[in-house]
Design a protein around this motif. Structure first.
Motif, mmCIF file in Angstrom:
data_model
loop_
_atom_site.group_PDB
_atom_site.id
_atom_site.type_symbol
_atom_site.label_atom_id
_atom_site.label_comp_id
_atom_site.label_asym_id
_atom_site.label_seq_id
_atom_site.Cartn_x
_atom_site.Cartn_y
_atom_site.Cartn_z
ATOM 1 N N THR A 19 -7.014 56.660 2.794
ATOM 2 C CA THR A 19 -7.577 56.296 1.492
ATOM 3 C C THR A 19 -9.072 56.032 1.565
ATOM 4 O O THR A 19 -9.733 55.970 0.531
ATOM 5 N N VAL A 126 -1.076 60.681 0.038
ATOM 6 C CA VAL A 126 -2.236 59.909 -0.394
ATOM 7 C C VAL A 126 -3.019 60.565 -1.532
ATOM 8 O O VAL A 126 -3.392 59.889 -2.491
ATOM 9 N N TYR A 133 -4.373 53.862 -4.056
ATOM 10 C CA TYR A 133 -5.769 53.509 -3.809
ATOM 11 C C TYR A 133 -6.079 52.124 -4.374
ATOM 12 O O TYR A 133 -6.729 51.315 -3.716
#
Length: 146
Positions: A19, A126, A133
């Motif tokens: 991230t 992700v 996030y």
């Protein structure tokens, strides 16, 4: 099948690093704090991930850790194979081992489980996952998530 906490936190550490902006360093302490795991346990996990090339450990005053390769090249099944003892049962002392078919069935099940994980990369977990996030990066001091 249940993964060990070693593998679980290894995958979580990779997710966190994925991230971050590409190439940005973080620390083992930061990853341990995010997930509420002991730093000593995370040191062992990161050491294993760095030995297998998934994490790049940078030494020195301004050092830290980051992904060792792009998330699109990190296959979840491969990570699990490197981190997890995949033997479900120990048949060495069992009297029926020579004729037992259970161990064959369990080995096949493990192969299928990990083969399914081969269909996913770290990037799949992700990329474009804005809720992830927000959860991870708002935990970082000084981080702003749009």
């Amino acid at each position: 099948m249940q993964l060990t906490s070693f593998t679980d936190y290894g995958l979580r550490a990779l997710i966190f690093m994925a991230t971050l902006p590409e190439g940005q360093l973080t620390s083992i302490s930061e990853v341990a704090n995010i997930y509420g795991v002991s730093r000593n346990h995370m040191v062992k996990i990161i050491h294993q991930l760095s030995r297998t090339g998934y994490v790049d450990a940078v030494r020195g005053k301004n050092g830290g850790i980051r992904l060792g390769k792009p998330g699109s090249e990190i296959i979840v099944g491969h990570v699990v194979r490197h981190m997890e003892p995949l033997q479900l049962v120990d048949c060495t002392e069992c009297m029926i081992a020579p004729s037992c078919r259970l161990k064959i069935a369990l080995n096949e099940a493990v192969k299928c489980f990990v083969k399914e994980l081969d269909n996913y990369t770290l990037a799949d977990l992700v990329d474009t996952n804005q809720p992830l996030y927000k959860l991870l990066l708002t935990e970082r001091p000084g981080s702003a998530v749009e």
